[in-house]
Design a protein around this motif. Structure first.
Motif, PDB file in Angstrom:
ATOM      1  N   UNK A   1      26.692  47.811  45.076  1.00  0.00           N
ATOM      2  CA  UNK A   1      25.621  46.969  44.003  1.00  0.00           C
ATOM      3  C   UNK A   1      26.997  46.228  43.109  1.00  0.00           C
ATOM      4  N   UNK A   2      28.286  46.227  43.245  1.00  0.00           N
ATOM      5  CA  UNK A   2      29.407  45.568  42.618  1.00  0.00           C
ATOM      6  C   UNK A   2      29.332  44.265  43.416  1.00  0.00           C
ATOM      7  N   UNK A   3      29.644  43.391  42.236  1.00  0.00           N
ATOM      8  CA  UNK A   3      30.052  41.942  42.982  1.00  0.00           C
ATOM      9  C   UNK A   3      31.488  41.985  43.352  1.00  0.00           C
ATOM     10  N   UNK A   4      31.753  40.949  44.086  1.00  0.00           N
ATOM     11  CA  UNK A   4      33.219  40.892  44.667  1.00  0.00           C
ATOM     12  C   UNK A   4      34.211  40.418  43.327  1.00  0.00           C
ATOM     13  N   UNK A   5      35.221  40.823  43.351  1.00  0.00           N
ATOM     14  CA  UNK A   5      36.371  40.662  42.095  1.00  0.00           C
ATOM     15  C   UNK A   5      36.709  39.231  42.044  1.00  0.00           C
ATOM     16  N   UNK A   6      36.780  38.756  40.815  1.00  0.00           N
ATOM     17  CA  UNK A   6      36.956  37.387  40.429  1.00  0.00           C
ATOM     18  C   UNK A   6      38.323  37.079  40.166  1.00  0.00           C
ATOM     19  N   UNK A   7      39.041  36.219  40.878  1.00  0.00           N
ATOM     20  CA  UNK A   7      40.540  36.250  40.451  1.00  0.00           C
ATOM     21  C   UNK A   7      40.774  35.559  39.002  1.00  0.00           C
ATOM     22  N   UNK A   8      40.081  34.761  38.649  1.00  0.00           N
ATOM     23  CA  UNK A   8      39.975  34.215  37.073  1.00  0.00           C
ATOM     24  C   UNK A   8      40.066  35.363  36.263  1.00  0.00           C
ATOM     25  N   UNK A   9      39.116  36.323  36.378  1.00  0.00           N
ATOM     26  CA  UNK A   9      38.834  37.242  35.523  1.00  0.00           C
ATOM     27  C   UNK A   9      40.158  38.253  35.589  1.00  0.00           C
ATOM     28  N   UNK A  10      40.618  38.502  36.672  1.00  0.00           N
ATOM     29  CA  UNK A  10      41.812  39.274  36.838  1.00  0.00           C
ATOM     30  C   UNK A  10      43.067  38.741  36.182  1.00  0.00           C
ATOM     31  N   UNK A  11      43.271  37.408  36.318  1.00  0.00           N
ATOM     32  CA  UNK A  11      44.222  36.618  35.867  1.00  0.00           C
ATOM     33  C   UNK A  11      44.190  36.705  34.180  1.00  0.00           C
ATOM     34  N   UNK A  12      42.687  36.604  33.771  1.00  0.00           N
ATOM     35  CA  UNK A  12      42.613  36.581  32.216  1.00  0.00           C
ATOM     36  C   UNK A  12      42.997  37.879  31.649  1.00  0.00           C
TER      37      UNK A  12
END
Length: 247
Positions: free
Chosen positions: A220-231
């Motif tokens: 059910x989870x969405x793929x990881x977002x690089x922008x949020x990881x960097x933030x």
């Protein structure tokens, strides 16, 4: 445990990638362990509380209940650090060390910040998502299945315990001390056989559904977002740099 699992399954960030929440949680924990600034420790706590309440939508009451036990341990340890015991003529004298207040207070604040980081991960991320993430990083399927089955076994035990106790209470099994003692003894004596019986039924149900040696779940989870990881990394890196300047 029910409270933690309920929030992990129903919070607004339920479908957010587990990797993002792990990075955010462990970033806060690492910063709490490394920073020597009071302001940074308090900022971590405020950020995590705000994120859990406003971001994930977890009620403050549930956060407080989940944190009550570790906070109690932290409080007990802090009190032990500031208290001193001296013996004068074999008579103990208990006092409070004013010099230890600052050190004990900072340790308590750092411990609370670390606990809040763990609570963020526990209250926002189900165990299945964490194990799926660990499998992608190399965890064997057998170890993941054992962890899930142990987790399920805990729920079976709690369910049998609560169901049996509720049945005994409906039959007036706890109206006085003697009946309470007898009912508690019967409950403990019958708990393990009932749990093992439920576990055998669970195993039979898995076999009937074609269990092949690996438990699978709907993703059910969405793929990881690089922008949020960097933030997340930038947030805690910047907070750590500010803490070094303030110190």
């Amino acid at each position: 445990m029910r409270l933690v699992d309920r929030n992990a399954q129903t919070n607004r960030w339920r479908q957010t990638a587990a990797l993002e929440k792990v990075v955010f949680s462990f970033g806060a924990i690492v910063l709490a362990l490394c920073s020597a600034s009071w302001i940074v420790q308090m900022s971590i706590i405020v950020i995590l509380l705000t994120t859990m309440r406003l971001g994930a939508g977890i009620p403050l009451r549930d956060i407080g209940l989940a944190a009550s036990v570790p906070v109690g341990f932290i409080l007990a340890g802090t009190i032990a650090q500031v208290m001193t015991v001296e013996f004068a003529s074999f008579v103990p004298r208990v006092g409070i060390s004013a010099a230890a207040f600052a050190g004990a207070g900072f340790i308590a604040l750092r411990s609370l910040a670390g606990v809040m980081g763990l609570l963020f991960l526990a209250l926002t991320t189900p165990l299945t998502d964490l194990l799926r993430l660990l499998r992608r990083t190399g965890l064997s399927a057998e170890l993941g299945d054992i962890a899930l089955m142990m987790f399920r076994f805990v729920w079976l035990t709690l369910d049998c315990l609560e169901g049996t106790r509720r049945s005994q209470a409906n039959r007036l099994g706890f109206v006085d001390y003697r009946r309470s003692l007898r009912s508690s003894g019967l409950l403990l004596a019958n708990l393990l056989p009932r749990v093992l019986s439920r576990a055998r039924r669970l195993e039979a149900g898995m076999a009937a559904r074609g269990y092949t040696g690996e438990l699978r779940f709907v993703v059910r989870e969405r793929p990881a977002h690089v922008g949020r990881l960097a933030a997340s990394a930038a947030l805690f890196f910047g907070l750590g740099a500010a803490g070094m300047v303030l110190v």
